[in-house]
Motif scaffolding. Structure first.
Motif, PDB file in Angstrom:
ATOM      1  N   VAL A 132      47.400  47.093  76.287  1.00 47.03           N
ATOM      2  CA  VAL A 132      47.108  45.702  75.946  1.00 47.03           C
ATOM      3  C   VAL A 132      45.833  45.298  76.682  1.00 47.03           C
ATOM      4  O   VAL A 132      45.743  45.445  77.904  1.00 47.03           O
ATOM      5  CB  VAL A 132      48.266  44.768  76.344  1.00 47.03           C
TER       6      VAL A 132
ATOM      7  N   SER B 285      37.783  37.811  78.181  1.00 50.92           N
ATOM      8  CA  SER B 285      37.273  36.508  77.761  1.00 50.92           C
ATOM      9  C   SER B 285      36.129  36.064  78.664  1.00 50.92           C
ATOM     10  O   SER B 285      36.251  36.081  79.892  1.00 50.92           O
ATOM     11  CB  SER B 285      38.397  35.467  77.808  1.00 50.92           C
TER      12      SER B 285
ATOM     13  N   LEU C 230      42.838  42.161  77.042  1.00 54.09           N
ATOM     14  CA  LEU C 230      42.372  40.810  76.752  1.00 54.09           C
ATOM     15  C   LEU C 230      41.180  40.516  77.659  1.00 54.09           C
ATOM     16  O   LEU C 230      41.294  40.560  78.882  1.00 54.09           O
ATOM     17  CB  LEU C 230      43.477  39.785  76.998  1.00 54.09           C
TER      18      LEU C 230
ATOM     19  N   LEU D  86      50.998  35.206  81.058  1.00 54.02           N
ATOM     20  CA  LEU D  86      50.206  35.421  79.858  1.00 54.02           C
ATOM     21  C   LEU D  86      51.130  35.447  78.650  1.00 54.02           C
ATOM     22  O   LEU D  86      52.250  35.959  78.728  1.00 54.02           O
ATOM     23  CB  LEU D  86      49.455  36.750  79.920  1.00 54.02           C
TER      24      LEU D  86
ATOM     25  N   ILE E  65      50.637  36.776  74.806  1.00 57.11           N
ATOM     26  CA  ILE E  65      49.730  37.454  73.880  1.00 57.11           C
ATOM     27  C   ILE E  65      50.527  37.861  72.646  1.00 57.11           C
ATOM     28  O   ILE E  65      51.485  38.646  72.758  1.00 57.11           O
ATOM     29  CB  ILE E  65      49.072  38.686  74.529  1.00 57.11           C
ATOM     30  N   ASP E  66      50.159  37.346  71.501  1.00 57.34           N
ATOM     31  CA  ASP E  66      50.850  37.655  70.249  1.00 57.34           C
ATOM     32  C   ASP E  66      52.349  37.440  70.363  1.00 57.34           C
ATOM     33  O   ASP E  66      53.160  38.227  69.842  1.00 57.34           O
ATOM     34  CB  ASP E  66      50.555  39.094  69.815  1.00 57.34           C
TER      35      ASP E  66
ATOM     36  N   ARG F 232      41.620  41.509  81.524  1.00 54.47           N
ATOM     37  CA  ARG F 232      43.035  41.800  81.708  1.00 54.47           C
ATOM     38  C   ARG F 232      43.400  43.057  80.918  1.00 54.47           C
ATOM     39  O   ARG F 232      43.122  43.139  79.722  1.00 54.47           O
ATOM     40  CB  ARG F 232      43.908  40.626  81.222  1.00 54.47           C
TER      41      ARG F 232
ATOM     42  N   SER G   1      35.530  36.438  73.115  1.00 54.97           N
ATOM     43  CA  SER G   1      36.729  37.174  73.494  1.00 54.97           C
ATOM     44  C   SER G   1      36.841  38.505  72.765  1.00 54.97           C
ATOM     45  O   SER G   1      36.264  38.696  71.686  1.00 54.97           O
ATOM     46  CB  SER G   1      37.984  36.337  73.198  1.00 54.97           C
ATOM     47  N   TYR G   2      37.595  39.393  73.369  1.00 54.95           N
ATOM     48  CA  TYR G   2      37.967  40.674  72.763  1.00 54.95           C
ATOM     49  C   TYR G   2      39.433  40.899  73.090  1.00 54.95           C
ATOM     50  O   TYR G   2      39.882  40.670  74.222  1.00 54.95           O
ATOM     51  CB  TYR G   2      37.129  41.816  73.341  1.00 54.95           C
ATOM     52  N   ALA G   3      40.193  41.327  72.102  1.00 52.25           N
ATOM     53  CA  ALA G   3      41.606  41.647  72.330  1.00 52.25           C
ATOM     54  C   ALA G   3      41.961  42.904  71.554  1.00 52.25           C
ATOM     55  O   ALA G   3      41.426  43.154  70.468  1.00 52.25           O
ATOM     56  CB  ALA G   3      42.494  40.487  71.898  1.00 52.25           C
TER      57      ALA G   3
ATOM     58  N   ARG H 185      45.398  45.900  70.995  1.00 49.11           N
ATOM     59  CA  ARG H 185      46.714  46.481  71.292  1.00 49.11           C
ATOM     60  C   ARG H 185      46.685  47.884  70.691  1.00 49.11           C
ATOM     61  O   ARG H 185      46.655  48.036  69.470  1.00 49.11           O
ATOM     62  CB  ARG H 185      47.837  45.636  70.690  1.00 49.11           C
TER      63      ARG H 185
END
Length: 371
Positions: A284, A288, A286, A207, A209-210, A156, A301-303, A305
């Motif tokens: 952004v 997984s 995301l 979604l 996210i944070d 994403r 996972s990797y995220a 911002r």
């Protein structure tokens, strides 16, 4: 950072095609880091003048195919920041002259044409070197590769205004032609282990996210060549674009109900006339992967911002910052022979560790999701 060539050696010539927002960002990053002799070429003389005034970099006003070929011939590499429909023609020129080729296209048909062209190429032909497709394929391939048996990989990515306005809750931070293309073309996925396609704008999902609410839906081209790489090895693989809630419904109205997907030039004119661009954006990401490792069901996972930056007194938006960093990393990894030296090269052939250790790719190193 040191240059790639031994001290005193002639620098390799890198031609940047396109003096727009992304071309400018690429030029600034390469100029600031050093290691290459740079030339920026475009048919827009005003854009070239602005870039030359900003950087002092040599430029070439290219108005026809003959002039373009003279610029390409003899270069070490070409970084193509032109619209997606210029990808295959420029790649053809590079293959003819044995020049390494890199671009940012999200267009699946262009990439397939370049893959065919690369079968007998003496140089590297490496399309889709941006953010998505591009870096997201590198990180996605790495996450799935950490598993003994990969079941699903969900990618994403969103390039979003930090301060959204209007019903679309969107600002033009990328090529309008490219945006429309990825909203209209079929989207490649892997479902039940097999490659297939789904319509753009389908697969709407919420979604969080944070603490920020988003939505995500299928768009074309973001997976690059991952579906070819992972077919038969993973049950589910898909890519979706992240937007603020309500964006997809507004685009569905324009594209489907008003049938503007059939009148793309009109849609481009409407979007560019009504939606402001912005330098105040955010990327952004995301990613997984889920599957088995040592007999247990696990998730990797990797995220991230990522916001914009300033370089040599110039503000780069987040999409300029990330896109330019990705294509410059690909160039560096070919130049230092960390990648094949001829033929088609997909993004997942770059090792994530090599990418994040690079002087440009390090902007993606969030410290999250690393083994």
């Amino acid at each position: 950072m040191p240059n790639h060539q031994p001290q005193g050696a002639a620098l390799r010539t890198v031609v940047i095609l396109g003096a727009g927002q992304i071309g400018q960002a690429i030029a600034l990053k390469l100029l600031d880091a050093g290691g290459y002799a740079l030339l920026v070429a475009d048919r827009n003389a005003a854009s070239l003048q602005r870039l030359h005034a900003l950087t002092g970099m040599p430029t070439a006003h290219v108005q026809d195919a003959v002039a373009l070929e003279s610029v390409v011939a003899g270069a070490y590499a070409v970084l193509n920041a032109l619209p997606f429909h210029q990808a295959a023609p420029v790649a053809t020129l590079c293959a003819r002259h044995g020049v390494h080729y890199f671009d940012l296209t999200e267009d699946v048909a262009s990439t397939q044409a370049i893959r065919t062209l690369a079968r007998d190429a003496r140089s590297v032909l490496m399309p889709q070197c941006g953010l998505a497709p591009g870096f997201i394929g590198v990180v996605g391939n790495d996450l799935a590769g950490r598993l003994d048996v990969a079941r699903s990989l969900r990618l994403r990515v969103g390039a979003l205004p930090r301060y959204p306005q209007g019903s679309l809750r969107y600002s033009l931070t990328w090529s309008t032609e490219g945006l429309i293309n990825e909203y209209c073309k079929p989207c490649e996925v892997i479902a039940q282990g097999r490659r297939s396609t789904v319509p753009a704008l389908d697969g709407l999902e919420p979604l969080l996210i944070d603490g920020v609410e988003y939505e995500a839906f299928h768009t074309s081209g973001g997976l690059g060549t991952l579906t070819q790489t992972w077919e038969g090895r993973i049950e589910q693989l898909d890519y979706k674009t992240i937007r603020y809630p309500g964006h997809r419904a507004a685009m569905q109205l324009l594209l489907t109900e008003l049938r503007l997907s059939e009148r793309r030039e009109l849609l481009k004119e409407l979007l560019e006339g009504a939606i402001a661009g912005t330098q105040q954006d955010v990327i952004v990401i995301l990613a997984s992967a889920m599957g088995q490792r040592a007999g247990r069901l696990v998730q990797e996972s990797y995220a991230a911002r990522i916001t914009g930056t300033r370089l040599r007194g110039t503000t780069l938006s987040a999409i300029q910052h990330t896109t330019a960093a990705s294509i410059c990393t690909a160039l560096d990894l070919v130049s230092t022979q960390r990648l094949p030296q001829a033929g088609f090269v997909g993004q997942e052939q770059m090792a994530l560790a090599d990418f994040l250790a690079n002087r440009f790719g390090c902007i993606y190193d969030t410290g999250l999701g690393q083994a």
